[in-house]
Design a protein around this motif. Structure first.
Motif, PDB file in Angstrom:
ATOM      1  N   ASN B  75      43.378  44.405  47.542  1.00  0.00           N
ATOM      2  CA  ASN B  75      43.861  44.134  46.176  1.00  0.00           C
ATOM      3  C   ASN B  75      42.843  44.468  45.095  1.00  0.00           C
ATOM      4  O   ASN B  75      42.986  44.005  43.961  1.00  0.00           O
ATOM      5  CB  ASN B  75      44.282  42.665  46.060  1.00  0.00           C
ATOM      6  N   ASP B  78      44.090  45.380  41.822  1.00  0.00           N
ATOM      7  CA  ASP B  78      44.856  44.365  41.090  1.00  0.00           C
ATOM      8  C   ASP B  78      43.921  43.385  40.383  1.00  0.00           C
ATOM      9  O   ASP B  78      44.381  42.450  39.735  1.00  0.00           O
ATOM     10  CB  ASP B  78      45.760  43.597  42.068  1.00  0.00           C
ATOM     11  N   PHE B  79      42.616  43.617  40.499  1.00  0.00           N
ATOM     12  CA  PHE B  79      41.665  42.691  39.874  1.00  0.00           C
ATOM     13  C   PHE B  79      41.876  42.706  38.360  1.00  0.00           C
ATOM     14  O   PHE B  79      41.803  43.747  37.716  1.00  0.00           O
ATOM     15  CB  PHE B  79      40.224  43.075  40.249  1.00  0.00           C
ATOM     16  N   ASP B  80      42.168  41.513  37.835  1.00  0.00           N
ATOM     17  CA  ASP B  80      42.453  41.355  36.412  1.00  0.00           C
ATOM     18  C   ASP B  80      41.124  41.192  35.677  1.00  0.00           C
ATOM     19  O   ASP B  80      40.416  40.202  35.879  1.00  0.00           O
ATOM     20  CB  ASP B  80      43.333  40.107  36.248  1.00  0.00           C
ATOM     21  N   ASP B  82      40.527  40.385  32.796  1.00  0.00           N
ATOM     22  CA  ASP B  82      40.460  39.215  31.896  1.00  0.00           C
ATOM     23  C   ASP B  82      39.864  38.010  32.629  1.00  0.00           C
ATOM     24  O   ASP B  82      39.444  37.039  32.017  1.00  0.00           O
ATOM     25  CB  ASP B  82      41.865  38.809  31.424  1.00  0.00           C
ATOM     26  N   LEU B  83      39.893  38.103  33.937  1.00  0.00           N
ATOM     27  CA  LEU B  83      39.440  36.999  34.790  1.00  0.00           C
ATOM     28  C   LEU B  83      38.035  37.320  35.279  1.00  0.00           C
ATOM     29  O   LEU B  83      37.674  38.490  35.417  1.00  0.00           O
ATOM     30  CB  LEU B  83      40.398  36.965  35.985  1.00  0.00           C
ATOM     31  N   ARG B  91      39.840  32.156  44.241  1.00  0.00           N
ATOM     32  CA  ARG B  91      41.288  31.960  44.346  1.00  0.00           C
ATOM     33  C   ARG B  91      41.794  32.489  45.688  1.00  0.00           C
ATOM     34  O   ARG B  91      42.539  31.813  46.398  1.00  0.00           O
ATOM     35  CB  ARG B  91      41.992  32.703  43.203  1.00  0.00           C
ATOM     36  N   ILE B 164      38.353  25.893  32.790  1.00  0.00           N
ATOM     37  CA  ILE B 164      39.037  27.196  32.740  1.00  0.00           C
ATOM     38  C   ILE B 164      38.943  27.877  34.105  1.00  0.00           C
ATOM     39  O   ILE B 164      39.933  28.424  34.615  1.00  0.00           O
ATOM     40  CB  ILE B 164      38.438  28.099  31.631  1.00  0.00           C
ATOM     41  N   SER B 167      41.164  26.182  36.560  1.00  0.00           N
ATOM     42  CA  SER B 167      42.554  26.567  36.261  1.00  0.00           C
ATOM     43  C   SER B 167      42.857  27.956  36.834  1.00  0.00           C
ATOM     44  O   SER B 167      43.917  28.177  37.428  1.00  0.00           O
ATOM     45  CB  SER B 167      42.749  26.535  34.742  1.00  0.00           C
ATOM     46  N   ASP B 168      41.911  28.896  36.661  1.00  0.00           N
ATOM     47  CA  ASP B 168      42.099  30.261  37.174  1.00  0.00           C
ATOM     48  C   ASP B 168      42.098  30.304  38.701  1.00  0.00           C
ATOM     49  O   ASP B 168      42.829  31.077  39.308  1.00  0.00           O
ATOM     50  CB  ASP B 168      40.993  31.188  36.640  1.00  0.00           C
ATOM     51  N   LYS B 171      45.265  28.253  39.918  1.00  0.00           N
ATOM     52  CA  LYS B 171      46.474  28.723  39.238  1.00  0.00           C
ATOM     53  C   LYS B 171      47.330  27.546  38.750  1.00  0.00           C
ATOM     54  O   LYS B 171      48.522  27.442  39.057  1.00  0.00           O
ATOM     55  CB  LYS B 171      47.300  29.664  40.141  1.00  0.00           C
ATOM     56  N   PRO B 173      47.727  24.883  35.030  1.00  0.00           N
ATOM     57  CA  PRO B 173      47.279  24.796  33.632  1.00  0.00           C
ATOM     58  C   PRO B 173      46.038  23.912  33.495  1.00  0.00           C
ATOM     59  O   PRO B 173      45.815  23.014  34.318  1.00  0.00           O
ATOM     60  CB  PRO B 173      48.472  24.149  32.926  1.00  0.00           C
ATOM     61  N   GLU B 174      45.248  24.187  32.441  1.00  0.00           N
ATOM     62  CA  GLU B 174      44.018  23.410  32.231  1.00  0.00           C
ATOM     63  C   GLU B 174      44.313  21.918  32.071  1.00  0.00           C
ATOM     64  O   GLU B 174      43.534  21.071  32.514  1.00  0.00           O
ATOM     65  CB  GLU B 174      43.287  23.919  30.988  1.00  0.00           C
TER      66      GLU B 174
END
Lengths: 242, 201
Positions: B75, B78-80, B82-83, B91, B164, B167-168, B171, B173-174
């Motif tokens: 993957n 697929d590494f985002d 933003d993260l 994760r 944060i 949360s990441d 997966k 919400p904070e």
């Protein structure tokens, strides 16, 4: 052999390649498209639900033998409510697959899906596209009875006290009316409530509640205009079906 | 075009520090030497995390890490960006560990773990007997917590992650991270009280 060498060996041995970028982009776009389509269909369903509510003759409820709540269930647009539910859930599911969806709570995602469908649906309804969409759908899908058809079926039942058609002659306390099947009726009315917006003139389509007196005579208890705001003239709709 | 997985550039361990995670991800697709850098950079941290959330043996943890890095390899595209890469690998490792845990009947809560051996694997520096005893007590209580409470406590207090990042990684919400953390701490205190364990002697 250290652990990384084992990983490398497995990658080599099983010919594992990084999945191409286009695949992930395609997947992301797929979920965005599914979301947009679901919201659009959900909105369309919502606008038709509004149209259906608008076209419902709520004044009839008091004339039914069943309780008002039971009678109200008869009028519910189940088909479109089901559509709205399915596509709201589909929008919710596709949103949940967005990369950053986990930042939002399930309730806020669901609320957003419902809110978007309601706002776009209301706009569709105000613009008048709901009735157009509903008729288009009815023309395309054989087994589906349009709201207009259901309304016609209901008002073509003089024995039950419901009659509708076009005024062809108007005299004091008597109207000559042609129903949607072409049959002429003499409508007798005396000291009954008639909405001020309704003018009993030739060419106007009306709906009448009352009692059948003879084969072609009907005693009216209430006379109302056929067309609700944004709705279709019954006579035009009938012509279209033939 | 098919790529060779054999390292083209033989990077020395010290050369890895010249690159950021993001640069290493980009270069890894062309050359696995850079992928090795990523592995070396995160191996110990991730092994420690696997041990903390699952109580597995060292061999099992290495297997989980292997599977996780194969997933990371698959993957990479697929590494985002933003993260942070750290959150992304945590994760993947978290999901792999939980998934393996569920598959294995003998996994987790019912398993007796040799904590001294466990800590030897997971800590780099020498630790005192007292520290081992404290961590044993903490982990015993943490292991009695529901999985989601356990994960937030481990990430916050053992892995030093902020809201944060948690949360990441998980997966969620904070706001949910904050709620879980409060509830987990409350439950932890209650369990410690019930078992007459004090950490402030």
């Amino acid at each position: 052999m250290n652990n990384f060498d084992k990983i490398l060996e497995k990658i080599e041995h099983q010919h594992i390649e990084p999945t191409p970028k286009w695949y992930f982009q395609f997947k992301n776009w797929g979920f965005w498209c599914l979301f947009a389509i679901s919201i659009l269909i959900g909105s369309m369903s919502f606008s038709i639900i509004l149209y259906s509510v608008q076209q419902t003759d709520f004044e009839l409820l008091s004339h039914f033998k069943h309780s008002k709540w039971e009678s109200l269930l008869v009028f519910l647009p189940y088909f479109w409510l089901f559509f709205l539910l399915i596509f709201t859930l589909l929008a919710f599911f596709s949103f949940k697959n967005f990369k950053k969806a986990y930042k939002f709570s399930l309730l806020s995602i669901l609320s957003l899906s419902v809110f978007l469908s309601m706002v776009i649906g209301t706009l569709c309804f105000i613009s008048g596209s709901a009735s157009f969409l509903e008729r288009k759908f009815a023309n395309q899908v054989e087994i589906y009875n349009s709201i207009e058809e259901k309304k016609l079926q209901h008002w073509m039942n003089p024995k039950a006290g419901f009659l509708a058609g076009e005024i062809i002659d108007s005299k004091i306390d008597t109207l000559l009316m042609k129903d949607f099947s072409g049959k002429e009726w003499q409508i007798i009315y005396h000291e009954i409530f008639i909405p001020p917006i309704l003018e009993l003139e030739n060419g106007i389509t009306i709906k009448v509640m009352g009692k059948i007196q003879s084969d072609n005579t009907f005693i009216a208890e209430q006379i109302r205009p056929w067309k609700a705001f944004g709705g279709q003239e019954g006579s035009k709709s009938k012509k279209k079906k033939h | 075009m098919k790529q060779s997985h054999h390292p083209i550039v033989n990077l020395k361990k010290n050369d890895c520090i010249l690159f950021t995670d993001r640069e290493l991800v980009e270069k890894s697709i062309q050359d696995t030497s850079f992928f090795a850098c990523l592995y070396q950079r995160y191996e110990n941290k991730l092994l420690r995390y696997i041990h903390h959330i699952s109580n597995v043996s060292q061999e099992e943890a290495l297997d989980i890490l292997q599977e996780s890095f194969i997933k990371i390899w698959k993957n990479l595209n697929d590494f985002d960006t933003d993260l942070s890469f750290s959150s992304w690998v945590y994760r993947i490792v978290h999901h792999q560990t939980i998934s393996d845990w569920r598959k294995s009947v003998s996994f987790g809560k019912n398993k007796t773990v040799d904590y001294e051996l466990h800590l030897k694997y997971t800590q780099n520096e020498d630790i005192s007997h007292e520290e081992i005893e404290t961590e044993k007590k903490v982990m015993n209580i943490i292991n009695q917590l529901p999985d989601h409470y356990k994960a937030v406590l481990v990430l916050k207090y053992f892995e030093d992650k902020n809201y944060i990042e948690i949360s990441d990684i998980l997966k969620i919400p904070e706001g949910t991270v904050a709620t879980y953390l409060n509830r987990a701490k409350k439950m932890f205190s209650e369990l410690a009280q019930k078992q007459h364990i004090s950490f402030f002697e």
